[in-house]
Design an enzyme around this catalytic site. Structure first.
Site, PDB file in Angstrom:
ATOM      1  N   ALA A  64      18.095  40.688  66.825  1.00  0.00           N
ATOM      2  CA  ALA A  64      17.976  41.212  68.016  1.00  0.00           C
ATOM      3  C   ALA A  64      16.467  42.130  68.770  1.00  0.00           C
ATOM      4  O   ALA A  64      16.308  42.614  68.608  1.00  0.00           O
ATOM      5  CB  ALA A  64      19.186  41.068  69.100  1.00  0.00           C
ATOM      6  N   GLY A 103      20.233  41.090  63.699  1.00  0.00           N
ATOM      7  CA  GLY A 103      20.584  39.727  64.663  1.00  0.00           C
ATOM      8  C   GLY A 103      19.882  38.547  63.025  1.00  0.00           C
ATOM      9  O   GLY A 103      20.611  37.588  62.897  1.00  0.00           O
ATOM     10  N   GLU A 106      22.262  38.467  60.072  1.00  0.00           N
ATOM     11  CA  GLU A 106      23.737  37.331  60.443  1.00  0.00           C
ATOM     12  C   GLU A 106      23.110  35.823  60.957  1.00  0.00           C
ATOM     13  O   GLU A 106      24.010  34.806  60.243  1.00  0.00           O
ATOM     14  CB  GLU A 106      23.861  37.879  62.559  1.00  0.00           C
ATOM     15  CG  GLU A 106      24.363  39.235  62.061  1.00  0.00           C
ATOM     16  CD  GLU A 106      24.445  39.918  63.233  1.00  0.00           C
ATOM     17  OE1 GLU A 106      23.908  39.716  63.778  1.00  0.00           O
ATOM     18  OE2 GLU A 106      26.043  40.147  63.874  1.00  0.00           O
ATOM     19  N   GLU A 126      22.631  48.126  62.525  1.00  0.00           N
ATOM     20  CA  GLU A 126      22.889  48.286  63.236  1.00  0.00           C
ATOM     21  C   GLU A 126      23.549  49.330  63.571  1.00  0.00           C
ATOM     22  O   GLU A 126      23.020  50.221  65.020  1.00  0.00           O
ATOM     23  CB  GLU A 126      23.651  47.306  64.057  1.00  0.00           C
ATOM     24  CG  GLU A 126      22.997  46.199  64.649  1.00  0.00           C
ATOM     25  CD  GLU A 126      23.089  44.747  62.791  1.00  0.00           C
ATOM     26  OE1 GLU A 126      23.089  45.350  62.102  1.00  0.00           O
ATOM     27  OE2 GLU A 126      22.959  43.478  63.068  1.00  0.00           O
TER      28      GLU A 126
HETATM   29  N1  3HC Z   1      13.506  44.502  68.746  1.00  0.00           N
HETATM   30  C1  3HC Z   1      12.754  44.387  69.867  1.00  0.00           C
HETATM   31  N2  3HC Z   1      10.797  44.755  69.510  1.00  0.00           N
HETATM   32  C2  3HC Z   1      11.312  45.982  68.032  1.00  0.00           C
HETATM   33  C3  3HC Z   1      11.816  45.491  67.087  1.00  0.00           C
HETATM   34  C4  3HC Z   1      13.509  44.929  67.254  1.00  0.00           C
HETATM   35  N3  3HC Z   1      14.356  44.630  67.341  1.00  0.00           N
HETATM   36  N4  3HC Z   1      12.022  45.672  65.613  1.00  0.00           N
HETATM   37  C5  3HC Z   1      10.385  45.926  65.560  1.00  0.00           C
HETATM   38  N5  3HC Z   1       9.529  45.998  66.771  1.00  0.00           N
HETATM   39  C6  3HC Z   1       8.697  46.135  67.772  1.00  0.00           C
HETATM   40  C7  3HC Z   1       8.594  47.847  68.003  1.00  0.00           C
HETATM   41  O1  3HC Z   1       9.017  48.575  69.012  1.00  0.00           O
HETATM   42  C8  3HC Z   1       7.263  47.532  67.480  1.00  0.00           C
HETATM   43  O2  3HC Z   1       6.480  47.608  68.590  1.00  0.00           O
HETATM   44  P1  3HC Z   1       5.286  48.292  68.967  1.00  0.00           P
HETATM   45  O3  3HC Z   1       4.572  47.940  68.526  1.00  0.00           O
HETATM   46  O4  3HC Z   1       5.033  47.961  70.358  1.00  0.00           O
HETATM   47  O5  3HC Z   1       4.891  49.453  69.101  1.00  0.00           O
HETATM   48  C9  3HC Z   1       6.528  46.075  66.291  1.00  0.00           C
HETATM   49  O6  3HC Z   1       7.593  45.431  66.867  1.00  0.00           O
HETATM   50  C10 3HC Z   1       6.455  47.419  65.707  1.00  0.00           C
HETATM   51  O7  3HC Z   1       7.292  47.508  64.432  1.00  0.00           O
HETATM   52  P2  3HC Z   1       6.929  48.276  63.629  1.00  0.00           P
HETATM   53  O8  3HC Z   1       6.213  49.460  63.962  1.00  0.00           O
HETATM   54  O9  3HC Z   1       8.306  49.669  63.381  1.00  0.00           O
HETATM   55  O10 3HC Z   1       7.308  47.645  62.423  1.00  0.00           O
HETATM   56  P3  3HC Z   1       6.807  48.235  60.710  1.00  0.00           P
HETATM   57  O11 3HC Z   1       6.241  46.891  60.143  1.00  0.00           O
HETATM   58  O12 3HC Z   1       6.284  49.413  60.182  1.00  0.00           O
HETATM   59  O13 3HC Z   1       8.880  47.999  60.135  1.00  0.00           O
HETATM   60  C11 3HC Z   1      10.420  46.619  60.522  1.00  0.00           C
HETATM   61  C12 3HC Z   1       9.101  46.168  60.782  1.00  0.00           C
HETATM   62  C13 3HC Z   1      11.167  46.682  59.738  1.00  0.00           C
HETATM   63  C14 3HC Z   1      11.047  45.447  61.282  1.00  0.00           C
HETATM   64  C15 3HC Z   1      10.961  47.831  61.900  1.00  0.00           C
HETATM   65  O14 3HC Z   1      10.309  47.237  63.432  1.00  0.00           O
HETATM   66  C16 3HC Z   1      12.541  47.589  62.201  1.00  0.00           C
HETATM   67  O15 3HC Z   1      13.153  47.939  61.467  1.00  0.00           O
HETATM   68  N6  3HC Z   1      12.619  47.044  63.303  1.00  0.00           N
HETATM   69  C17 3HC Z   1      14.140  47.322  63.765  1.00  0.00           C
HETATM   70  C18 3HC Z   1      15.615  46.848  63.614  1.00  0.00           C
HETATM   71  C19 3HC Z   1      16.402  46.698  63.579  1.00  0.00           C
HETATM   72  O16 3HC Z   1      17.455  47.342  63.557  1.00  0.00           O
HETATM   73  N7  3HC Z   1      16.683  45.181  63.604  1.00  0.00           N
HETATM   74  C20 3HC Z   1      18.433  45.202  64.313  1.00  0.00           C
HETATM   75  C21 3HC Z   1      18.299  44.869  66.182  1.00  0.00           C
HETATM   76  S1  3HC Z   1      19.583  45.293  67.221  1.00  0.00           S
HETATM   77  C22 3HC Z   1      20.361  43.742  66.365  1.00  0.00           C
HETATM   78  O17 3HC Z   1      20.529  43.046  66.183  1.00  0.00           O
HETATM   79  C23 3HC Z   1      22.677  43.426  66.684  1.00  0.00           C
HETATM   80  C24 3HC Z   1      22.206  41.612  66.372  1.00  0.00           C
HETATM   81  O18 3HC Z   1      23.906  41.994  65.301  1.00  0.00           O
HETATM   82  C25 3HC Z   1      23.450  41.000  67.198  1.00  0.00           C
END
Ligand code: 3HC
Ligand code: NAI
Length: 655
Positions: A64, A103, A106, A126
């Site tokens: 998400a 997400g 999912e 998450e």
């Molecule tokens: N939403 C919004 N922005 C995100 C994002 C997300 N889920 N994931 C990454 N970004 C953004 C980062 O903030 C960063 O932004 P910036 O360039 O402005 O600083 C850019 O994307 C690149 O991210 P990274 O610097 O972390 O790049 P990497 O290549 O090192 O890593 C990644 C990529 C492995 C995807 C890492 O960003 C990550 O782990 N992201 C989070 C994943 C996550 O937690 N997903 C679950 C979200 S909650 C959800 O899905 C709820 C659902 O169940 C309803």
């Protein structure tokens, strides 16, 4: 022309649906809307027999869009989109490259099939954002794979490899070649053979090993130590086992929304973004980093060896300089030991291990440093020694080479002033063990050139560290705050607390260990030497606690000598020692202090208050411009519980 959020191309009866939201294809409103429309359109089009779902830019979906959290909800919701996919009557094959997280996984679970590239990582991270999956993850996953495996992924939050995912039944095929082509082939097969029942209509897969499942839950509860999301993850999986899918789905959403709105989730999201933005430094903006191929490391002790190993692991060439042959051999041994350990844990292939060893030279003269682009000094913590080696470095290194000190406390401006070109001197303050710890403080000296600073940041990135810029002061950000709360802990000893009470309060708060355990681990001689140095300049009116000195004077230097604040002779995790208690009580009496009792709340209140006071001072002195930087340092360098957001976050968020 910008790529549409969701595009559809149909060939041979199979639609390829591509989601595009650079850089990580987060599921924002436009993507959700486009995907929902694609599902409806494909269901309605008799010419389309199935679909392949993929992410643009070489990765599937990172989850998400976390930036949308806290904003008013916009339709369609992600759970609705996942339900549409799950209920689709035609095959949908997720073609997973890069990551399928949160997400994103999912959505993949909503698909009827999943094909993954060998390097793909799949997970439900998450919990690390203080939430649980909110689009059916806790309901769908245990209907596809055994509930104990599902719980591991949901409560642990760590992504799994494509191979592990295939082993547990999460992906149907791992394909080394063209994932999209393989997904297309599977979609065609499934269009002929028919698709499995939607996960929402399937029964849960009970734990493969009930005993292990119970033990897993107990271990998650124990390690959560106040963090709510792992406990909520257990509850969600339990509900999935107990309730029908519809009820479990509704309950999951309710729990998700309540967690999303919690202080813990706000804290963790703030840390997530802070860790990605904290290394921005105005003075380095726009500057081109200098070349970084070969790193010199002066001093191959604890820190030098760790720093050298970190550089080798990142593919850089390294030259270590030590004082004599024996120490040089020891330094080489230390570095190779780290490389072997990394290889043993599968982090380094045998070829990469050999290449790293070949990229290392160890010498007892400065000559190899003439070839280096950046030299990191990690010799003894003594201003005279540091000045002497910087004078030598000044003479032997290339004029464009960068000179960095790993000093913990010393004034790098003073060190720089002794060189012919202070603009090439900075601090690079690593944390021990340097090849493991994510944190790096970049110390911005008064005269540092912008491209020198940019190179420091570039090195941090290359080493995959979180680099936090800080100004010059005694201890920079982290050690300065640590010295302050360490001192407060000493005051509390005299005022009535015991080391084991202070340590227990810190552990209960969420630190992995307390200050006294930490001191025993690091060795009490380091602090003792510093206190002896400071003794001559100490303000006599300042309160000074001598308990630690008394402990060191009789040779109790911590774990390495079997005794320190604790006694390790009977139990290697350390037992409270009546001798220490007597000493502390005697010191209170000697100073005429009436000892009072402290509870855990009072102990943590005093520790947090001084952390926050010191943090506020760092901000007002301009050592750092952002409270987030302070929190990132405390979390990544000093074990401050991440889910509490850091001392500065707590100051702003709690009444
Ligand atoms: N939403 C919004 N922005 C995100 C994002 C997300 N889920 N994931 C990454 N970004 C953004 C980062 O903030 C960063 O932004 P910036 O360039 O402005 O600083 C850019 O994307 C690149 O991210 P990274 O610097 O972390 O790049 P990497 O290549 O090192 O890593 C990644 C990529 C492995 C995807 C890492 O960003 C990550 O782990 N992201 C989070 C994943 C996550 O937690 N997903 C679950 C979200 S909650 C959800 O899905 C709820 C659902 O169940 C309803
Ligand atoms: P250490 O005592 O383990 O290593 C210092 C090494 O420097 C020794 O091997 C010594 O032989 C070598 N050395 C001394 N003078 C030299 C010279 N003139 N030329 C070449 N080599 C020389 O010390 P440690 O712990 O590695 O600390 C080094 C520096 O890193 C200090 O400034 C310390 O404050 C800092 N630091 C230490 C941390 C820690 O946790 N130990 C964490 C972060 C920084």
């Amino acid at each position: 022309m910008a790529q549409a959020a969701v595009s559809i191309e149909t060939e041979g009866g199979i639609a390829t649906v591509t989601l595009s939201n650079p850089p990580v294809n987060a599921l924002n409103q436009a993507i959700r809307e486009g995907l929902a429309e694609a599902v409806a359109r494909i269901e309605a089009d008799p010419a389309i027999r199935g679909a392949v779902l993929c992410g643009a830019g070489g990765s599937f979906i990172a989850g998400a869009d976390i930036r949308e959290f806290g904003q008013p909800p916009q339709d369609p919701s992600l759970p609705d989109v996942v339900r549409m996919l799950d209920a689709a009557t035609k095959p949908w094959v997720a073609a997973i490259e890069g990551v399928a997280l949160g997400g994103g996984l999912e959505v993949a679970l909503g698909c009827s099939h999943r094909v993954a590239a060998p390097g793909a990582r799949l997970g439900l991270p998450e919990v690390s954002l203080g939430i649980i999956p909110g689009a059916g993850g806790t309901v769908l996953l245990p209907r596809l794979i055994a509930a104990d495996k599902a719980l591991g992924m949901i409560a642990g939050g760590k992504p799994v490899s494509a191979r592990d995912a295939a082993e547990m039944g999460l992906v149907d095929r791992v394909v080394p070649g063209d994932v999209h082509e393989a997904a297309r082939a599977l979609a065609l097969e499934a269009a002929e053979a028919g698709i499995p029942a939607p996960l929402m209509k399937r029964a849960v897969c009970p734990p493969a090993n009930v005993e292990a499942y119970e033990a897993q839950k107990a271990s998650i509860r124990k390690t959560a130590r106040g963090q709510i999301s792992p406990i909520a993850a257990i509850e969600a999986v339990e509900r999935s086992l107990a309730l029908d899918a519809e009820a479990a789905f509704r309950a999951e959403r309710e729990a998700f929304v309540s967690l999303r709105d919690s202080t813990q989730s706000a804290a963790l999201r703030r840390v997530f973004f802070a860790e990605r933005s904290v290394s921005q430094l105005d003075t380095a903006q726009g500057a081109t980093p200098r070349r970084l191929d070969r790193i010199g490391v002066l001093g191959g002790g604890t820190m030098g060896a760790g720093i050298a190993a970190a550089c080798l692991l990142a593919g850089l060439g390294v030259a270590i300089v030590e004082r004599d042959d024996q120490r040089a051999a020891l330094a080489r041994c230390r570095v190779l030991g780290i490389l072997d350990d990394s290889a043993g844990r599968g982090l380094l292939s045998p070829e990469a291990r050999q290449a790293a060893e070949a990229a290392l030279t160890v010498a007892t003269h400065f000559a190899p440093l003439a070839e280096c682009d950046l030299i990191i000094e990690a010799v003894f913590e003594d201003m005279d020694v540091k000045k002497a080696v910087f004078a030598e470095l000044d003479a032997v290194t290339r004029p464009d080479a960068i000179l960095a000190s790993n000093t913990s406390y010393l004034d790098i401006d003073e060190i720089a002033a002794g060189t012919t070109d202070p603009s090439r001197v900075i601090g690079l303050h690593f944390f021990s063990p340097a090849h493991v710890m994510k944190l790096l403080e970049l110390i911005v000296t008064r005269e540092a050139a912008p491209d020198v600073l940019a190179t420091g940041l570039a090195l941090g990135k290359r080493l995959r560290k979180i680099t936090v810029p800080a100004g010059v002061c005694d201890g920079f950000i982290g050690n300065r705050i640590m010295a302050r709360y360490r001192r407060e802990a000493d005051y509390m000893l005299e005022d009535g607390a015991l080391p084991e009470q202070i340590d227990a309060a810190m552990r209960d708060f969420g630190f992995p260990m307390g200050v006294f355990q930490m001191a025993d681990l690091a060795g009490l001689d380091i602090g003792w030497a510093m206190r002896k140095r400071q003794a001559t300049t100490r303000d006599p009116s300042e309160r000074h606690v001598e308990i630690a000195d008394r402990i060191c004077e009789i040779g109790r230097l911590g774990r390495k000598t079997g005794r320190g604040w604790y006694d390790y002779t009977q139990d290697k995790s350390g037992r409270p020692d009546p001798w220490v208690t007597e000493l502390i009580e005697a010191e209170s009496a000697r100073k005429g202090i009436t000892r009072q009792s402290f509870d855990a709340g009072q102990i943590m209140h005093r520790i947090l208050t001084v952390m926050q006071e010191e943090g506020t001072a760092l901000l007002s002195e301009g050592i750092t411009a952002s409270p987030e930087a302070i929190d990132v340092v405390m979390i990544n360098g000093f074990g401050f519980p991440r889910w509490r957001g850091g001392p500065m976050f707590m100051m702003d968020s709690e009444p």
